[in-house]
Design a protein around this motif. Structure first.
Motif, mmCIF file in Angstrom:
data_model
loop_
_atom_site.group_PDB
_atom_site.id
_atom_site.type_symbol
_atom_site.label_atom_id
_atom_site.label_comp_id
_atom_site.label_asym_id
_atom_site.label_seq_id
_atom_site.Cartn_x
_atom_site.Cartn_y
_atom_site.Cartn_z
ATOM 1 N N PHE A 51 4.297 17.754 -58.786
ATOM 2 C CA PHE A 51 5.312 18.606 -58.407
ATOM 3 C C PHE A 51 4.920 20.342 -58.381
ATOM 4 N N SER A 52 4.360 20.284 -59.883
ATOM 5 C CA SER A 52 3.615 21.568 -60.999
ATOM 6 C C SER A 52 3.029 22.150 -59.488
ATOM 7 N N LEU A 53 1.766 22.002 -58.190
ATOM 8 C CA LEU A 53 1.061 22.393 -57.831
ATOM 9 C C LEU A 53 1.990 22.453 -56.044
ATOM 10 N N ARG A 54 2.817 21.712 -55.863
ATOM 11 C CA ARG A 54 3.496 21.896 -54.404
ATOM 12 C C ARG A 54 4.278 23.062 -54.921
ATOM 13 N N GLU A 55 4.492 23.963 -56.545
ATOM 14 C CA GLU A 55 5.536 24.113 -56.085
ATOM 15 C C GLU A 55 4.600 25.715 -56.066
ATOM 16 N N LEU A 56 3.094 26.010 -56.487
ATOM 17 C CA LEU A 56 2.473 26.658 -56.433
ATOM 18 C C LEU A 56 2.150 27.139 -54.593
ATOM 19 N N VAL A 57 1.548 25.546 -54.385
ATOM 20 C CA VAL A 57 1.570 26.084 -52.694
ATOM 21 C C VAL A 57 2.588 26.688 -51.475
ATOM 22 N N GLN A 58 3.831 26.183 -52.172
ATOM 23 C CA GLN A 58 4.719 27.137 -51.551
ATOM 24 C C GLN A 58 5.327 28.028 -51.992
ATOM 25 N N LEU A 59 4.958 29.231 -53.143
ATOM 26 C CA LEU A 59 4.681 30.472 -53.528
ATOM 27 C C LEU A 59 3.934 30.977 -52.550
ATOM 28 N N ILE A 60 2.617 30.854 -52.965
ATOM 29 C CA ILE A 60 1.515 30.993 -52.351
ATOM 30 C C ILE A 60 1.312 30.831 -50.234
ATOM 31 N N GLN A 61 1.746 30.128 -49.835
ATOM 32 C CA GLN A 61 1.633 29.534 -48.864
ATOM 33 C C GLN A 61 0.299 29.405 -48.411
ATOM 34 N N ALA A 62 -0.481 28.665 -49.078
ATOM 35 C CA ALA A 62 -1.704 27.925 -49.013
ATOM 36 C C ALA A 62 -1.806 26.851 -48.115
ATOM 37 N N ASP A 63 -2.769 26.107 -47.010
ATOM 38 C CA ASP A 63 -3.118 25.475 -46.385
ATOM 39 C C ASP A 63 -3.714 23.669 -47.456
ATOM 40 N N SER A 64 -3.482 23.703 -47.910
ATOM 41 C CA SER A 64 -4.262 23.197 -48.656
ATOM 42 C C SER A 64 -4.637 23.196 -50.435
ATOM 43 N N ALA A 65 -4.128 21.587 -51.246
ATOM 44 C CA ALA A 65 -4.596 22.722 -52.020
ATOM 45 C C ALA A 65 -5.177 20.522 -53.385
ATOM 46 N N ILE A 66 -6.261 20.639 -54.238
ATOM 47 C CA ILE A 66 -6.504 19.459 -54.854
ATOM 48 C C ILE A 66 -7.137 20.559 -56.692
ATOM 49 N N VAL A 67 -6.584 18.741 -57.350
ATOM 50 C CA VAL A 67 -6.564 19.505 -58.683
ATOM 51 C C VAL A 67 -8.058 18.504 -59.031
ATOM 52 N N PHE A 68 -8.883 18.414 -59.691
ATOM 53 C CA PHE A 68 -9.668 17.814 -60.504
ATOM 54 C C PHE A 68 -9.904 17.804 -62.387
ATOM 55 N N LEU A 69 -9.975 16.648 -62.204
ATOM 56 C CA LEU A 69 -9.893 16.235 -63.954
ATOM 57 C C LEU A 69 -10.802 15.302 -64.429
#
Length: 737
Positions: A520-538
């Protein structure tokens, strides 16, 4: 019998009466036959002699009769058959002659260089005809003596004044002047020149032909050579009967060819001010007389006043339009709900102020040092606007142009030096830009970009001083509006950013799992800056690899993720990753960016992404992963977006660290509890039972439960001494053995 006799008498009387009637009609017809034949042979034989030229025109266009005066007027021989089309070709303007030939009316035109007044009458009947009477008005007496102006001259002046005063529009006034002068004075070339105060030049207006239709065309060039500037300088009329023989001034200096042999030029003055020139010319020599000069001088005053009034009216209309456009421009600031709609409102408000085909904005992004066009851009297709951008390198010629904040005006944008230094000349070539102006947008001393105007609608010409002045006014107001709009947008973005950060922080501090927190944190950030795609590497310490966190993936990248799902830390590429280097990565053109690692290349290629923003996730100064955001638009992410991404990454680092500590604490506590529980049970069994096997079984089961082992062994050996080299004897054994 009496009845039969009466009937017979009636029939006899009727027969006699019919015979007498037939005899009378026959005698009358024989007497009238000779007069009918004479009338048919010469219908106009009884017409008295007169000076008017007369034509009798059949409804189908056939000339049934033409008298000697008309034959002489049109230059016909005695036995030549008149043809209406050939007659019309000798008149100027011919459309006036055609109107008189088809309907009743009274108009003036010229035949063979002579002013003619024509009157047509429709004669009714079974086969209606038009009677056209032509006569030359008496002008010489009226023009020679100002004290004795004839009725014809007064009528000409009155009709001319009425015709040119019907419309205050400049083009309509000039068209009326040219049309009415053509009816008064024959001319192969006729021009009205208007003095343009802003550019300090004469603009020539004349009739041209386009697709067989006459229209009013304008040009900065004259067809009368050196005569035009001579009249403008002297302020006096010029009459030249033959340009080849005229000694006062040569028609053209560089050639002996004289396309105009007869010429009359009149300065048009109103209120002691020169507003233009009226010039007529014919190819033939000695085509004009002093009467023609006098006639043009009579109407020149009215023409000058009409043109001056039209110019004043046009200036007032333009000022009203400018004020209205500026008012609409100020109101467009309220439409900042969508960036495209905002600039569409600005362009639509500015466009009516200029006779321009291409109009739009180039905005400068100071953070990215990029000058780029904004959609919509009037006159340039959207797919070209998408690539209408240039990077401004530090201390480059383009950077110096930006710092100068000066207007750039050129007649050919494709070859202009400054356009080449800004590296936008290729766009000028693709969009076929000719004369162009780049007006700087400056607000509070800060450069925001350029207002671009290119390609006049009326053809190639230079920008006038009035146009450039208006451009400066519009650009200053537009710059203020854009700056205010940017401030409003930044305020809204800050508010959205604060709200997003609040929700992320609330999520991190909640009881949500680490999976839910990342998702949910990543989706909040995507909506804020209007990105088309996002992913986290751990980073997985146990496996020693950088692994894609699949539940956090935003966008359709399932197939691409399989190709680069995992990168081991012993791979040579790992030390160049954002996780290892702990340095952010920002790119606006991934397809050609050489910094992109081979590990990420499959995702970039398959998804056709153009921009990327990657920030590290750091826990206690050690890279624990990275967060990647992608966009299909080039040069999409800004430094502002990078700050937002860093903030979210820091929150995720806190969540990951808290999760790991919590997991470790819970596991240790659980093991301790399980150990104490096992010891308590064993102690209870030892106190309550003396059965050795049962006690060993309890100890065995608790040991398996505590250690989570699959199998174990408990063995009790005999305590008696054992001979050397032999194993002790087992008394009791439990478990796997």
């Amino acid at each position: 019998m009496d009845t039969g006799i009466q009937s017979g008498l009636i029939l006899v009387a009727f027969g006699l009466a019919l015979t007498v009637l037939i005899w009378a009609l026959t005698r009358w017809a024989l007497r009238s036959q000779s007069s009918w034949q004479a009338a048919i042979k010469n219908p106009l034989a009884e017409m008295p002699d007169h000076e008017d030229a007369v034509l009798l025109i059949h409804s189908g266009g056939r000339v049934d009769y033409i008298n000697a005066a008309a034959q002489k007027l049109f230059g016909l021989t005695e036995n030549e058959t008149p043809n209406l089309e050939r007659l019309a070709r000798r008149t100027r303007p011919s459309d006036v002659f055609w109107k008189l030939c088809v309907s009743e009316g009274k108009m003036r035109f010229s035949i063979g260089g002579r002013l003619i007044e024509g009157v047509s009458y429709q004669i009714p009947g079974a086969d209606p005809v038009i009677l056209l009477s032509l006569r030359q008005p008496e002008l010489s007496s009226g023009l020679a003596d100002a004290q004795d102006v004839s009725g014809s001259v007064l009528r000409i002046i009155t009709d001319f004044g009425q015709a040119i005063a019907e419309n205050l529009n400049l083009d309509a006034t000039l068209k009326a002047v040219i049309e009415n002068v053509e009816r008064l004075v024959p001319a192969d070339i006729l021009e009205v020149k208007v003095w343009e105060q802003a550019s300090q030049i004469f603009v020539s207006y004349r009739f041209g032909m386009r697709n067989g239709v006459s229209y009013l065309e304008s040009s900065a060039n004259t067809r009368f050579g050196n005569y035009s500037p001579y009249i403008a300088e002297q302020g006096k009329p010029l009459f030249v009967s033959d340009t080849q023989k005229h000694k006062g001034i040569r028609f053209l200096e560089e050639t002996d060819q004289y396309p105009i042999r007869s010429y009359i030029g009149i300065p048009l003055q109103a209120g002691g001010e020169l507003v233009g020139l009226l010039e007529v010319g014919q190819i033939a020599a000695d085509a004009y007389s002093q009467e023609d000069l006098g006639l043009l001088q009579l109407i020149a005053g009215q023409a000058a006043v009409a043109i001056r009034n039209a110019l004043l009216y046009e200036n007032e209309q333009r000022r009203a339009m400018e004020l209205s456009g500026l008012a609409n421009l100020a109101q467009s600031a309220g439409s900042l709900q969508n960036r495209k709609e905002f600039f569409a409102a600005l362009v639509n408000s500015i466009q009516p102020l200029f006779a321009i085909k291409t109009l739009g904005f180039l905005l400068y992004d100071e953070d990215r040092r990029v000058l780029e066009g904004q959609n919509p851009f009037e006159g340039i297709p959207s797919h070209i606007v998408d690539i209408y951008r240039t990077e401004i390198a530090v201390d480059s010629p383009a950077s110096n142009i930006i710092k100068a904040q000066k207007t750039i005006v050129t007649q050919d944008a494709k070859t202009d030096e400054k356009w080449e230094e800004l590296r936008i000349h290729n766009i000028a070539q693709a969009a076929s830009l000719r004369e162009s102006a780049l007006i700087p947008l400056v607000s509070s001393g800060r450069f925001l970009g350029y207002l671009q105007l290119s390609n006049h609608t009326q053809g190639v010409r230079e920008f006038t001083k009035n146009e450039l002045h208006l451009m400066d006014v519009v650009a200053n107001q537009a710059a203020t509006i854009i700056d205010n709009a940017n401030l409003v947008q930044q305020t809204r973005q800050r508010a959205r950013r604060a709200e997003t950060m609040r929700r992320v922080a609330s999520l991190v501090s909640s009881s949500a799992t680490i999976e839910e927190t990342i998702h949910f944190s990543l989706r909040e950030l995507v909506q804020l800056i209007q990105a088309d795609s996002a992913i986290v590497f751990l980073l997985d310490d146990d496996e020693g690899a950088l692994i894609a966190h699949e539940s956090s993936i935003y966008g359709n990248h399932d197939k691409e993720i399989e190709e680069f799902k995992k990168l081991y830390i012993d791979d040579p590429q790992y030390r160049f990753t954002v996780t290892s280097s702990q340095r952010s990565f920002l790119s606006g053109n991934l397809q050609i960016d050489e910094r992109v690692l081979g590990f990420y290349r499959p995702l970039v290629t398959a998804s056709e992404m153009e921009s990327a923003l990657v920030v590290p996730i750091v826990i206690r100064e050690r890279g624990a992963g990275e967060m990647m955001l992608l966009s299909r638009q080039p040069e999409f992410f800004t430094r502002y977006d990078l700050q937002s991404a860093f903030t979210v990454a820091e929150q995720l680092a806190v969540a990951l660290e808290t999760s790991k500590v919590s997991e470790q604490t819970d596991e240790n506590l659980r093991l301790r509890v399980e150990q104490l529980t096992a010891l308590s049970r064993v102690n209870r069994e030892l106190s309550g039972s003396l059965n050795l096997k049962h006690l060993l079984q309890v100890v065995y089961e608790e040991g398996l439960r505590t250690t989570k082992a699959d199998c174990g062994t408990i063995t009790i050996f005999d305590q008696n001494p054992v001979e050397e080299g032999k194993l002790p004897k087992s008394i009791l054994a439990l478990g796997c053995a």
